[in-house]
Each structure stands twice: as C-alpha cells, then as structure tokens.
Scaffold this active site. Structure first.
Site, PDB file in Angstrom:
ATOM      1  N   GLN A 176       0.796  -1.109   0.125  1.00  0.00           N
ATOM      2  CA  GLN A 176      -0.025   0.015   0.028  1.00  0.00           C
ATOM      3  C   GLN A 176       1.027   1.247   0.100  1.00  0.00           C
ATOM      4  O   GLN A 176       2.095   0.917   0.133  1.00  0.00           O
ATOM      5  CB  GLN A 176      -0.553  -0.026   1.222  1.00  0.00           C
ATOM      6  CG  GLN A 176      -0.068  -0.128   2.646  1.00  0.00           C
ATOM      7  CD  GLN A 176      -1.016  -0.749   3.844  1.00  0.00           C
ATOM      8  OE1 GLN A 176      -1.743  -1.595   3.246  1.00  0.00           O
ATOM      9  NE2 GLN A 176      -0.483  -0.257   4.758  1.00  0.00           N
TER      10      GLN A 176
ATOM     11  N   ASP B 216       1.027  -7.828   5.398  1.00  0.00           N
ATOM     12  CA  ASP B 216       0.128  -6.993   5.916  1.00  0.00           C
ATOM     13  C   ASP B 216      -1.167  -7.092   5.024  1.00  0.00           C
ATOM     14  O   ASP B 216      -1.106  -7.042   3.941  1.00  0.00           O
ATOM     15  CB  ASP B 216       0.614  -5.630   5.941  1.00  0.00           C
ATOM     16  CG  ASP B 216      -0.718  -4.766   6.847  1.00  0.00           C
ATOM     17  OD1 ASP B 216      -0.778  -4.702   7.965  1.00  0.00           O
ATOM     18  OD2 ASP B 216      -1.287  -3.813   6.152  1.00  0.00           O
TER      19      ASP B 216
ATOM     20  N   GLU C 128      -1.026 -11.860   7.562  1.00  0.00           N
ATOM     21  CA  GLU C 128      -2.010 -11.262   8.503  1.00  0.00           C
ATOM     22  C   GLU C 128      -3.431 -11.338   8.090  1.00  0.00           C
ATOM     23  O   GLU C 128      -3.917 -10.300   7.551  1.00  0.00           O
ATOM     24  CB  GLU C 128      -1.253  -9.847   8.797  1.00  0.00           C
ATOM     25  CG  GLU C 128      -2.241  -9.242  10.046  1.00  0.00           C
ATOM     26  CD  GLU C 128      -2.633  -7.791   9.421  1.00  0.00           C
ATOM     27  OE1 GLU C 128      -2.965  -6.998  10.426  1.00  0.00           O
ATOM     28  OE2 GLU C 128      -2.711  -7.508   8.269  1.00  0.00           O
TER      29      GLU C 128
END
Length: 658
Positions: A310, A380, A409
């Site tokens: 991201q 993530d 995750e």
C-alpha cells in the site's frame, strides 16, 4: 478405482491443484481409507521418496473406528519436495490367521487350516528377497504344520515369530498402487518459532528539553535484542521501517490532527525520501539496517520484515504510476477503509490496472530485502490482494530462495484465510485472539491440529498493535498468563507484541486497540526499571520458551488431543510424541490444564485418555508441574484446583517415559 480401493488420502489440501506442506522435523500423519469386498484382510503401505530420492516403506495400521481408515506417522527430516504413494494389498497371512484361529478354537477344519498355514510358509520361504534366516524359519514352520505329532496347532498358528515375519514383510496379492503425490517440507522455522514484535523507533527514543522527541534508531534498537533473546524468542518482527508520508498523517490515537513531531503510522509507506525499498532516515541507513540484522543473528534471532503493499499519498508510486491506484469519479484516489475504520493516510493498490508492472515492482522489492539478509516477511492484509498474485509471488521467490517464509496477517473469513495458506503462505495469523472460552478453544485448537494442518500453519499471536481484546482489557494479570500459556503450548508458532509483558491493557474508548497506540506515537518503556521491580511477565514468558525448547512434543502441531473436565472453564489438552519419532529418542508428553476464567478459582475433576501416552486407564503415573516444580501421582481421573489470581495453569510433564 483399483482392485482394493483407496480414497481420501492424507496429507492433502481441499484443492487438488495445491500440494500439502510440512516443516523439517514435523511428524506427519499419512492416512487413507482402504477397503475390499467381503471379510478378507488387507494391508496398506505408504512409499516415500525423499528429495534426495531415498526410498522408504511404512506400514499403516487400521484405526478400527468403523470407517476403514489406516494411519501411520513419519518424522520428515529433509527439506524439499517429497513424493509419496499408498499401496494396498490382500494380506493373505492375516486372512488365514484370523480364520485359522477361529476355526481351530471351534474344532472346525483343523487339518485344512494347518495345510493352508504350511502352504503360506512355503510361499514365504520361496521369496528370494527375504533374509536367509527368515526363509529357514518358514521352512521349519511349514514342516511343523504338517507334522502328525502336532498336539496344539493353535500354538503354531499364534507363534509370534510367524506374525513378526509376515508383518515386516507381508504376503501380498491383488496389489493396488495409488497415484504419486507431492508433499513440500520446508525449513523448521516455517513451522516452529516464538515471535516478538517491537517498533525500532521506540527503542531508545528520547524526549528533548523542548518536548520534542528524538526517534530511536536501528543502533539503539539493537540494544533491546539481547533481552529478547534471553526471553527465548526466535524471531524479531519489525513493523514497516520505510519513510512515512506527511499527507493525511495520523496523530495520536488515530486522530486526523497530528502535531509537528508526531511520527505517523509506519504502514503509511512512502515519502520524498523513498518508498518500499528505502529506510526511514530517523532509523538510520541501509547499512545500519544490515548491521541490525547481523546483531540479531548474533543473538540467535531472525528478523521478520513487514511487507505492506500500500502507499501513502506521498509515495513515489503515486506520481510515477497513478494507474496502480483507484481513481474515484471526483478525480481523487480512494484511500483504505475497513468500516468503521478509515485509513486516510493509505492508498490501497489496484492490482487490475497494470498487473504485470505491479508484479515486477513487488518482486524487485522482495529481492532487495532478501539481499539485505531478510528471510521472513510478515505480510499485511494479504486477503485484500488477489490470491493469484500471492500464488505467483511466493512461487517466484521460493524458487530462488526456498528458505524464505511468508506470514499472512489474514484476519478474514475461513475461505480466503485457507486459500492464502494453500497458495504458499507458510504461516497465518488466526482467530485465536477471539477464542477465549473452553468450548471455543477446544473446537478451534482441534481444527488447527487435525482439519487444516496439512496446509495451514497457525501463528498464535496473543496481541498486536491493532488487537487488544476485551479478554485482555478486563482479565487482569491472569488473562495475560493464561493466553500466553495456551499460545505457547497449543501450537509450535506463537508471538507477542511488546508491552504484553507489561500488562498494557488500557484500550482507546470504543475500540480494541491500546490507548496511545504505538502505531501513531513513540512508546517509552523503562525495561530495566520494570525488570528490577519484578512486575514484568518476562520471567514467565522466558519459562514458557524454555519449556518449548526442552520438549519436542510442543514443537509439533498435529499431536494435540483434547481431554475432559467437569468444569466449563477448565481446558485440558495434551501433546504427545512417541519415542520412535522424537529427536531425543525418548517419548515426550506435556499435559496442559488451564483455567480460562481469569476472574475465579476453580475446583474440578479432569478425565484423561492416558492410553495416548501408553498408560492403561486406572494405572498411576507421575507428573511434574514445569512452572512450579510441584510433583503429583495421577491416574486418568484427577482433582485439580486452579486459582486464576495465583496459579491459573498447570503445564505438566508425564514422567517415566521411554
């Protein structure tokens, strides 16, 4: 379908496109459903080919559960791709032995049974692959079956030498060979390890006289490594260490009004100083990062790096590749949301606009950090990216570097969580933090050990910067002891986020996050003063990690067995490892009895299936509490008293095993 059908093989995955996996040293159950018509006996083997092409044959035993399941367990000690196949056969000796035993006892067809036994012995003696001593024995037994002076044919039929010979090398007919299957065995750290998460910027951070804060660096953070190693952890996990954007930077407690000295969320990656391949200048240089990795290795620790795909609005990607993001009708770029949470400081990537370009860039980044010494990536929110992207990336990376580990995750629904595991993620966060009652934990831990273990390895993190459950908020010190004890003993991989040992349990109102969350600000912890005061949970965590290292049964996932108690808050489970499968050559059994109610004292009776570790029901055995050192004599039914405020858990070693 073969002559002797075999179905439902294990290990397996829900989708035949993907292969099951294990880690080096893991004891893997090999099982299959095998049956034939009528009442004749069958046998089943699994033939294994190691990555170095060593071949071994293992006999399966019937489960005798009425479902025609056959099982054996094998410790896999070599990394790489194994091949295995099941082979079923008519067990002619077992069929004859069963019929002969019954008929001779009933006085029916005795001469016929003796002659059939003699013929079987002659057939075995004629097999040139048998050792000469066996062939001589079988010839002698054939003569004895035909001898007129045999007064007790049953003693010949039940001769243990006969059973041993034909068990080790059975007489086979109607042999059916199943298809070859693959099993990937990865390095031990892919399935065993204790993780410790901390923010480098907080370690060594100092408040200046003017109230501003000087960030900790990799150099100051490295001073924390010896303490982490002394607690017995294996992996140090770092949140993102890249430059952090200024646009929409978050302030304390996720506010939208940061002060000039607020550091922002590390997950808002990218600024003028660089993106995913850069180091935040406050932390030091790339050389400092490599020095941190070397310092960790000197303490016996591996460094896990966060891979968060991201970008902050200030990331170089936003200017160079605006097509990698989602543009809304008003011309703005969509920021990340997980209602009711909003992440205005983060742009999620749109993987559909330029998939080839994104793939190439991410692979470049991962290779870059591998070159800096990283072999573990904590990913993530992987469930918010296409599954096929992860399948491709993990395949590309592990083809070059088979020792690289990816932790997902994936706090998401079962289907995407399991899908990520199937496509290659070696570990996954789970729903453990939200499974707190006895019934919830029994169902959850059993599922991890027996339903999904062929392809999904859980990492039982007890807390994260984002997760401070009500159980920890309101359970007091007992809750922290209970959750750590279960996580450390129920699965071979678990983790804690720094501050857990300090019982940091105050949440931001209306959330399950810590107040003054370290994601958005520096955290000052005086570790030395806390240790000196004796108020830390660190000694207990250290003892848990010592127990894990001393007991190979706790370094296995699939050997968990749930037992029973009369109290709805007393959870009981064991982890057993047979001597033949243990690296020490001795059997190892750990029994965990825990009061999962952190607010009460409980007295009850626990009921154990002691046959799991070779003790007959009713027989006495000795146990030692590995936390307190207390010793008791137990049987399969035992009184326990667990006071959440003093001693909420027994971690018991079964004594006297060989």
């Amino acid at each position: 379908m073969g002559r002797i059908p075999m179905v439902r093989p294990r290990p397996d995955t829900p989708d035949a496109h993907y292969r099951p996996s294990a880690f080096r040293g893991e004891v893997v159950p090999f099982g299959v459903t095998a049956f034939r018509e009528g009442h004749d006996r069958i046998g089943v083997h699994v033939r294994l080919f190691s990555p170095s092409d060593d071949e071994s044959l293992h006999r399966l035993e019937p489960a005798n559960d009425g479902f025609d399941r056959w099982w054996t367990h094998v410790a896999l000690l070599e990394e790489g791709t194994w091949t295995f196949r099941f082979e079923s056969f008519a067990d002619d000796f077992a069929t004859w032995h069963h019929a002969a035993h019954v008929k001779v006892l009933a006085g029916v067809d005795v001469p016929l049974m003796r002659e059939m036994g003699a013929l079987l012995c002659e057939r075995g003696a004629g097999e040139r692959t048998r050792p000469a001593a066996e062939r001589r024995l079988l010839t002698e037994l054939a003569d004895q079956f035909r001898a007129d002076a045999v007064s007790d044919p049953l003693s010949l039929i039940d001769d243990p030498r006969l059973k041993t010979v034909f068990t080790e090398r059975p007489l086979q007919s109607l042999v059916t060979v199943g298809p070859d299957r693959e099993l990937l065995v990865e390095r031990e750290r892919a399935g065993v390890g204790a993780w410790y998460e901390f923010f480098p910027r907080s370690e060594g951070a100092k408040r200046r006289k003017d109230g501003t804060i000087k960030s900790g660096t990799f150099r100051t953070a490295s001073k924390r490594l010896p303490a982490v190693a002394r607690m017995g952890f294996d992996v140090v996990y770092l949140p993102p260490v890249h430059p952090i954007g200024l646009t929409n930077r978050k302030g304390p407690n996720n506010s939208l009004t940061p002060g000039p000295g607020d550091p922002g969320s590390p997950w808002a990656i990218g600024a003028a100083e660089g993106g995913h391949d850069a180091i935040h200048p406050d932390l030091g240089t790339l050389a400092d990062f490599r020095a941190f990795v070397r310092a960790a290795a000197a303490e016996g620790l591996e460094v896990a790096m966060d891979l968060a795909l991201q970008a902050s609005p200030d990331h170089p990607w936003v200017t160079a590749h605006p097509e990698w993001f989602t543009t809304l009708p008003d011309g703005s770029i969509a920021y990340a949301e997980n209602p009711p949470k909003k992440y205005q400081d983060i742009y999620p990537i749109n993987f559909d606009n330029d998939p080839e370009g994104i793939r190439a860039e991410v692979l470049r980044i991962v290779r870059h950090w591998i070159a800096q010494g990283i072999r573990i990536f904590r990913v993530d929110n992987p469930h918010t990216k296409p599954l096929q992207f992860w399948e491709w990336l993990i395949r590309e990376v592990t083809a070059e570097h088979p020792d690289v580990i990816f932790l997902a995750e994936a706090f998401t629904r079962p289907a995407p969580l399991q899908g990520l595991a199937m496509v290659g993620f070696q570990q996954s966060y789970t729903y453990f933090t939200w499974r707190n009652t006895k019934q919830e934990l029994e169902e959850f831990l059993s599922s991890l050990a027996h339903e999904t273990a062929d392809y999904l390895r859980p990492n039982l993190f007890v807390n994260t910067p984002d997760i401070l459950t009500e159980y920890l908020q309101y359970g007091g010190h007992a809750a922290y002891v209970i959750r750590a004890a279960i996580a450390a003993t129920a699965a071979p991989v678990y983790g804690v986020y720094a501050g857990y040992e300090l019982f940091e349990n105050v949440a931001r109102p209306g959330s399950e996050e810590n107040i003054d969350n370290e994601k958005y600000e520096y955290k000052f912890r005086d570790w030395e003063a806390i240790d000196a005061a004796g108020t830390s949970l660190a000694p207990f965590l250290t003892r848990l990690n010592e127990i894990r290292r001393d007991h190979p049964a706790l370094r296995q996932l699939r050997n968990l067995a749930i037992h029973w108690s009369d109290d709805d808050a007393i959870l009981v489970y064991s982890k057993h490892l047979d001597a033949a499968l243990s690296p020490t050559g001795e059997a190892d059994t750990i029994l965990v009895v825990v009061n999962v109610d952190p607010h009460s004292m409980r007295e009850t009776t626990v009921h154990l299936d002691t046959r799991i570790w070779g003790v007959e029901p009713g027989d006495a055995f000795s146990v030692t509490d590995l936390i307190t050192g207390a010793q008791w004599t137990w049987t399969d039914h035992n009184y326990v008293r667990l006071d959440a405020f003093r001693e909420p858990v027994h971690i018991l070693r079964i004594e006297g095993q060989r």
